[in-house]
Design a protein around this motif. Structure first.
Motif, PDB file in Angstrom:
ATOM      1  N   PRO A 190       0.829  -1.208   0.000  1.00 44.38           N
ATOM      2  CA  PRO A 190       0.000   0.000   0.000  1.00 44.38           C
ATOM      3  C   PRO A 190       0.861   1.256   0.000  1.00 44.38           C
ATOM      4  CG  PRO A 190       0.077  -0.950   2.182  1.00 44.38           C
ATOM      5  CD  PRO A 190       0.784  -1.929   1.287  1.00 44.38           C
ATOM      6  N   CYS A 191       0.265   2.357  -0.416  1.00 45.07           N
ATOM      7  CA  CYS A 191       0.969   3.639  -0.415  1.00 45.07           C
ATOM      8  C   CYS A 191       1.087   4.154   1.014  1.00 45.07           C
ATOM      9  CB  CYS A 191       0.217   4.647  -1.281  1.00 45.07           C
ATOM     10  SG  CYS A 191       1.010   6.274  -1.333  1.00 45.07           S
ATOM     11  N   PRO A 192       2.260   4.662   1.423  1.00 48.92           N
ATOM     12  CA  PRO A 192       2.422   5.198   2.781  1.00 48.92           C
ATOM     13  C   PRO A 192       2.069   6.682   2.910  1.00 48.92           C
ATOM     14  CG  PRO A 192       4.544   5.149   1.701  1.00 48.92           C
ATOM     15  CD  PRO A 192       3.559   4.573   0.714  1.00 48.92           C
ATOM     16  N   LEU A 193       1.781   7.349   1.777  1.00 53.33           N
ATOM     17  CA  LEU A 193       1.474   8.776   1.805  1.00 53.33           C
ATOM     18  C   LEU A 193      -0.034   8.997   1.879  1.00 53.33           C
ATOM     19  CD1 LEU A 193       3.966  10.068  -0.919  1.00 53.33           C
ATOM     20  CD2 LEU A 193       4.337   9.769   1.540  1.00 53.33           C
ATOM     21  N   ALA A 194      -0.430  10.101   2.477  1.00 45.72           N
ATOM     22  CA  ALA A 194      -1.864  10.379   2.644  1.00 45.72           C
ATOM     23  C   ALA A 194      -2.550  10.631   1.313  1.00 45.72           C
ATOM     24  CB  ALA A 194      -2.064  11.572   3.577  1.00 45.72           C
ATOM     25  N   VAL A 195      -1.890  11.402   0.433  1.00 46.45           N
ATOM     26  CA  VAL A 195      -2.480  11.732  -0.860  1.00 46.45           C
ATOM     27  C   VAL A 195      -1.415  11.675  -1.943  1.00 46.45           C
ATOM     28  CG1 VAL A 195      -4.286  13.209   0.122  1.00 46.45           C
ATOM     29  CG2 VAL A 195      -2.094  14.219  -0.554  1.00 46.45           C
ATOM     30  N   CYS A 196      -1.878  11.564  -3.179  1.00 43.59           N
ATOM     31  CA  CYS A 196      -0.992  11.602  -4.346  1.00 43.59           C
ATOM     32  C   CYS A 196      -1.589  12.612  -5.323  1.00 43.59           C
ATOM     33  CB  CYS A 196      -0.899  10.224  -4.984  1.00 43.59           C
ATOM     34  SG  CYS A 196       0.331  10.129  -6.323  1.00 43.59           S
ATOM     35  N   ASP A 197      -0.800  13.612  -5.718  1.00 43.17           N
ATOM     36  CA  ASP A 197      -1.349  14.678  -6.549  1.00 43.17           C
ATOM     37  C   ASP A 197      -0.602  14.879  -7.857  1.00 43.17           C
ATOM     38  OD1 ASP A 197       0.994  15.801  -5.670  1.00 43.17           O
ATOM     39  OD2 ASP A 197       0.077  17.585  -4.777  1.00 43.17           O
ATOM     40  N   CYS A 198       0.241  13.930  -8.236  1.00 44.84           N
ATOM     41  CA  CYS A 198       0.985  14.034  -9.490  1.00 44.84           C
ATOM     42  C   CYS A 198       0.614  12.866 -10.398  1.00 44.84           C
ATOM     43  CB  CYS A 198       2.486  14.033  -9.222  1.00 44.84           C
ATOM     44  SG  CYS A 198       3.482  14.243 -10.724  1.00 44.84           S
TER      45      CYS A 198
END
Length: 281
Positions: free
Chosen positions: A245-253
């Motif tokens: 899973p992704c460890p960051l809260a959001v992805c914006d790119c």
């Protein structure tokens, strides 16, 4: 295995000075350019020697790569390797285009960005027409700054209808519904760029079938999650390739969230994921 690689070497210099870009008009020293050239050559040699994987490669330099001969030569070389399904690069298209005649048109592709204020409409559109005449796959995009709207509309009107024009939401900008509608009229996929995507704890293909590689060969899952998975050149990264899973809260790119399994973008782009060309466009 099928493996997509986002490569970013030391190059940071660019020939444009876009006010929304932190690397505008940055200059690399002679030593930095030599290091970048050597790093790209090492990466290309690894690709050429790796015949066990089917590779898709996106070059994502901080600066403008195609004004440097080694990026052009590397793209031509990699395009002819049987294990390379796609080799693409992000570019402002300020370079000459004739070199692409030497590349395999079924493999090479360009992710191009039009920067109004840095290049005239006529010059950029002329470059696009050259790519079309060469039979090169390419997408065209604009950063969704309010002052770019008229230029983007003109570009859309004069590009061939079958050429995808993408719009990137400007960093840190909140769009009203009316503003978003204007940009969506040009890019029906703009809604994916308009808001950051929740990613924390969600499955993502990065770190499994997609990796990021820097000039030293350090492998990370993507450009935005910096924890190393190993090194490309000693093979230590391979044991770390696993769904996670992704460890960051959001992805914006786009080059990040396109790989989120919670979004349908692999079905939208299919074979055009790296060069940002939707299937059937």
């Amino acid at each position: 295995m099928d493996l997509s690689i986002l490569y970013r070497g030391p190059l940071a210099s660019c020939d444009y000075d876009c006010p929304y870009c932190p690397f505008a008009k940055r200059r690399d020293s002679t030593e930095q350019l030599r290091a970048d050239r050597a790093a790209l050559a090492r990466f290309a040699d690894w690709v050429a020697a790796n015949t066990e994987d089917r590779l898709s490669i996106l070059l994502t330099p901080w600066g403008e790569g195609l004004v440097r001969s080694w990026y052009r030569d590397t793209m031509v070389r990699l395009s002819h390797l049987p294990q390379v399904r796609r080799v693409a690069i992000q570019t402002n298209l300020s370079c000459r285009t004739g070199w692409l005649a030497e590349a395999d048109p079924d493999t090479v592709a360009l992710w191009t960005t039009y920067h109004p204020g840095q290049v005239s409409h006529e010059r950029f559109l002329g470059k696009c027409r050259e790519l079309t005449a060469l039979g090169v796959r390419y997408s065209v995009g604009v950063v969704g700054q309010p002052e770019h709207l008229d230029a983007a509309r003109r570009l859309r009107a004069e590009l061939p209808a079958d050429r995808y024009l993408w719009i990137n939401a400007a960093e840190g900008r909140t769009y009203t519904d009316a503003e978003a509608a204007d940009w969506s009229a040009l890019d029906p996929l703009f809604h994916y760029s308009r808001h950051p995507h929740p990613s924390g704890g969600h499955p993502c293909r990065t770190g499994s079938s997609v990796i990021s590689v820097d000039g030293e060969g350090t492998v990370q899952r993507c450009h935005f999650v910096r924890a190393p998975l190993g090194n490309l050149y000693d093979g230590s990264y391979r044991a770390a390739l696993t769904p996670r899973p992704c460890p960051l809260a959001v992805c914006d790119c786009h080059i990040g969230y396109v790989h989120l399994e919670t979004l349908p973008l692999y079905d939208v782009f299919v074979q055009g994921i790296l060069e940002r060309i939707p299937e059937g466009w």
